[in-house]
Design a protein around this motif. Structure first.
Motif, PDB file in Angstrom:
ATOM      1  N   GLY A   1       0.628  -1.137   0.006  1.00 45.52           N
ATOM      2  CA  GLY A   1       0.072  -0.031  -0.032  1.00 45.52           C
ATOM      3  C   GLY A   1       0.964   1.188   0.140  1.00 45.52           C
ATOM      4  N   GLN A   2       1.969   1.323  -0.078  1.00 50.17           N
ATOM      5  CA  GLN A   2       2.976   2.327  -0.182  1.00 50.17           C
ATOM      6  C   GLN A   2       3.154   2.907  -1.661  1.00 50.17           C
ATOM      7  OE1 GLN A   2       6.769   1.098   1.558  1.00 50.17           O
ATOM      8  NE2 GLN A   2       5.811   1.493   3.661  1.00 50.17           N
ATOM      9  N   VAL A   3       3.154   4.178  -1.563  1.00 50.30           N
ATOM     10  CA  VAL A   3       3.546   4.747  -2.899  1.00 50.30           C
ATOM     11  C   VAL A   3       4.896   4.734  -3.266  1.00 50.30           C
ATOM     12  CG1 VAL A   3       3.342   7.163  -4.111  1.00 50.30           C
ATOM     13  CG2 VAL A   3       1.684   6.592  -2.216  1.00 50.30           C
ATOM     14  N   ARG A   4       5.130   4.229  -4.714  1.00 50.70           N
ATOM     15  CA  ARG A   4       6.507   4.026  -5.008  1.00 50.70           C
ATOM     16  C   ARG A   4       7.010   5.392  -5.829  1.00 50.70           C
ATOM     17  NH1 ARG A   4       6.733  -1.887  -7.800  1.00 50.70           N
ATOM     18  NH2 ARG A   4       6.347  -3.031  -5.915  1.00 50.70           N
ATOM     19  N   ALA A   5       5.943   5.833  -6.546  1.00 53.14           N
ATOM     20  CA  ALA A   5       6.433   7.065  -7.395  1.00 53.14           C
ATOM     21  C   ALA A   5       5.133   7.827  -7.908  1.00 53.14           C
ATOM     22  CB  ALA A   5       6.983   6.393  -8.920  1.00 53.14           C
ATOM     23  N   LEU A   6       5.589   9.364  -8.380  1.00 48.29           N
ATOM     24  CA  LEU A   6       4.582  10.190  -8.884  1.00 48.29           C
ATOM     25  C   LEU A   6       4.544  10.004 -10.293  1.00 48.29           C
ATOM     26  CD1 LEU A   6       5.062  13.326  -6.474  1.00 48.29           C
ATOM     27  CD2 LEU A   6       3.376  11.337  -6.235  1.00 48.29           C
ATOM     28  N   VAL A   7       3.825  10.215 -11.016  1.00 45.60           N
ATOM     29  CA  VAL A   7       3.671  10.064 -12.387  1.00 45.60           C
ATOM     30  C   VAL A   7       3.210  11.604 -13.120  1.00 45.60           C
ATOM     31  CG1 VAL A   7       3.071   8.614 -14.534  1.00 45.60           C
ATOM     32  CG2 VAL A   7       3.380   7.551 -12.291  1.00 45.60           C
ATOM     33  N   VAL A   8       4.034  11.954 -13.895  1.00 47.79           N
ATOM     34  CA  VAL A   8       3.774  13.232 -14.358  1.00 47.79           C
ATOM     35  C   VAL A   8       3.549  12.978 -15.811  1.00 47.79           C
ATOM     36  CG1 VAL A   8       4.439  15.876 -15.026  1.00 47.79           C
ATOM     37  CG2 VAL A   8       4.828  14.766 -12.596  1.00 47.79           C
ATOM     38  N   PRO A   9       2.432  13.168 -16.519  1.00 51.72           N
ATOM     39  CA  PRO A   9       2.352  12.788 -17.925  1.00 51.72           C
ATOM     40  C   PRO A   9       3.170  13.578 -18.865  1.00 51.72           C
ATOM     41  CG  PRO A   9       0.155  13.459 -16.913  1.00 51.72           C
ATOM     42  CD  PRO A   9       1.193  13.581 -16.123  1.00 51.72           C
ATOM     43  N   GLY A  10       3.776  13.116 -19.836  1.00 48.86           N
ATOM     44  CA  GLY A  10       4.480  13.755 -20.719  1.00 48.86           C
ATOM     45  C   GLY A  10       3.997  14.983 -21.257  1.00 48.86           C
ATOM     46  N   ARG A  11       4.696  16.077 -21.762  1.00 51.22           N
ATOM     47  CA  ARG A  11       4.162  17.271 -22.422  1.00 51.22           C
ATOM     48  C   ARG A  11       3.574  16.683 -23.950  1.00 51.22           C
ATOM     49  NH1 ARG A  11       8.824  20.361 -19.838  1.00 51.22           N
ATOM     50  NH2 ARG A  11       7.350  21.139 -18.043  1.00 51.22           N
ATOM     51  N   ARG A  12       2.612  17.552 -24.415  1.00 53.74           N
ATOM     52  CA  ARG A  12       2.001  17.215 -25.551  1.00 53.74           C
ATOM     53  C   ARG A  12       2.990  18.059 -26.871  1.00 53.74           C
ATOM     54  NH1 ARG A  12      -4.396  18.170 -25.406  1.00 53.74           N
ATOM     55  NH2 ARG A  12      -4.586  17.033 -23.504  1.00 53.74           N
ATOM     56  N   ARG A  13       3.301  17.279 -27.718  1.00 57.42           N
ATOM     57  CA  ARG A  13       4.047  17.808 -29.001  1.00 57.42           C
ATOM     58  C   ARG A  13       3.235  18.287 -29.811  1.00 57.42           C
ATOM     59  NH1 ARG A  13       7.472  12.163 -29.695  1.00 57.42           N
ATOM     60  NH2 ARG A  13       8.586  12.508 -27.760  1.00 57.42           N
ATOM     61  N   PHE A  14       3.495  19.515 -30.352  1.00 61.96           N
ATOM     62  CA  PHE A  14       2.696  20.477 -31.382  1.00 61.96           C
ATOM     63  C   PHE A  14       1.330  20.241 -31.073  1.00 61.96           C
ATOM     64  CE2 PHE A  14       1.153  21.296 -35.661  1.00 61.96           C
ATOM     65  CZ  PHE A  14       2.096  22.815 -35.855  1.00 61.96           C
ATOM     66  N   PHE A  15       0.780  20.830 -30.143  1.00 61.51           N
ATOM     67  CA  PHE A  15      -0.606  20.798 -29.537  1.00 61.51           C
ATOM     68  C   PHE A  15      -1.363  19.479 -29.447  1.00 61.51           C
ATOM     69  CE2 PHE A  15       0.315  24.928 -31.986  1.00 61.51           C
ATOM     70  CZ  PHE A  15       0.304  25.667 -30.990  1.00 61.51           C
ATOM     71  N   GLY A  16      -0.502  18.382 -29.467  1.00 58.99           N
ATOM     72  CA  GLY A  16      -1.288  17.207 -29.221  1.00 58.99           C
ATOM     73  C   GLY A  16      -1.267  16.319 -30.440  1.00 58.99           C
ATOM     74  N   LEU A  17      -1.025  17.057 -31.812  1.00 57.06           N
ATOM     75  CA  LEU A  17      -1.057  16.598 -32.791  1.00 57.06           C
ATOM     76  C   LEU A  17       0.035  15.207 -33.062  1.00 57.06           C
ATOM     77  CD1 LEU A  17      -2.061  19.564 -35.224  1.00 57.06           C
ATOM     78  CD2 LEU A  17      -3.527  17.692 -34.376  1.00 57.06           C
ATOM     79  N   LEU A  18       1.089  15.521 -32.499  1.00 54.14           N
ATOM     80  CA  LEU A  18       2.197  14.563 -32.679  1.00 54.14           C
ATOM     81  C   LEU A  18       2.393  13.696 -31.449  1.00 54.14           C
ATOM     82  CD1 LEU A  18       4.988  17.071 -34.337  1.00 54.14           C
ATOM     83  CD2 LEU A  18       3.165  15.387 -35.387  1.00 54.14           C
ATOM     84  N   GLY A  19       1.262  13.718 -30.794  1.00 54.99           N
ATOM     85  CA  GLY A  19       1.432  12.685 -29.538  1.00 54.99           C
ATOM     86  C   GLY A  19       2.147  13.593 -28.455  1.00 54.99           C
ATOM     87  N   ARG A  20       2.513  12.679 -27.455  1.00 54.84           N
ATOM     88  CA  ARG A  20       3.267  13.221 -26.049  1.00 54.84           C
ATOM     89  C   ARG A  20       4.508  12.784 -25.885  1.00 54.84           C
ATOM     90  NH1 ARG A  20       0.075  14.728 -21.734  1.00 54.84           N
ATOM     91  NH2 ARG A  20      -2.154  14.839 -22.225  1.00 54.84           N
ATOM     92  N   GLU A  21       5.381  13.530 -25.035  1.00 48.73           N
ATOM     93  CA  GLU A  21       6.543  13.146 -24.634  1.00 48.73           C
ATOM     94  C   GLU A  21       6.436  11.901 -23.783  1.00 48.73           C
ATOM     95  OE1 GLU A  21       8.469  16.459 -22.844  1.00 48.73           O
ATOM     96  OE2 GLU A  21       8.770  17.520 -24.946  1.00 48.73           O
TER      97      GLU A  21
END
Length: 87
Positions: free
Chosen positions: A35-55
């Motif tokens: 039940g322990q937290v291992r990590a925080l997850v920060v979503p990758g930034r969008r590439r070119f307004f999201g048209l090219l996916g995410r980092e």
């Protein structure tokens, strides 16, 4: 201070070393056996307004978290890792 998991999504993750901003918490990695937290997850930034996916998502180990503020979470960056997005 009591914090709910849902409230973490509204906190920005910032490096204590150089002040760089990683983004907002999107998820957490939890050890289901303990039940322990291992990590925080920060979503990758969008590439070119999201048209090219995410980092790639950034995983910040719980041991790298230094302080929680009202609006931010201060972390040490040297322990973070990037992992490709699934799906």
């Amino acid at each position: 201070m009591e914090t709910r998991i849902a409230e973490l999504r509204y906190k920005e993750v910032i490096s204590v070393e150089d002040g760089s901003r990683f983004g907002y918490v999107g998820d957490m990695e939890v050890d289901m056996d303990t039940g322990q937290v291992r990590a925080l997850v920060v979503p990758g930034r969008r590439r070119f307004f999201g048209l090219l996916g995410r980092e790639e998502d950034k995983y910040i180990p719980w041991s790298a978290v230094r302080r929680f503020g009202e609006d931010i979470i201060l972390v040490e960056d040297h322990g973070s890792r990037r992992t490709p997005r699934r799906g």
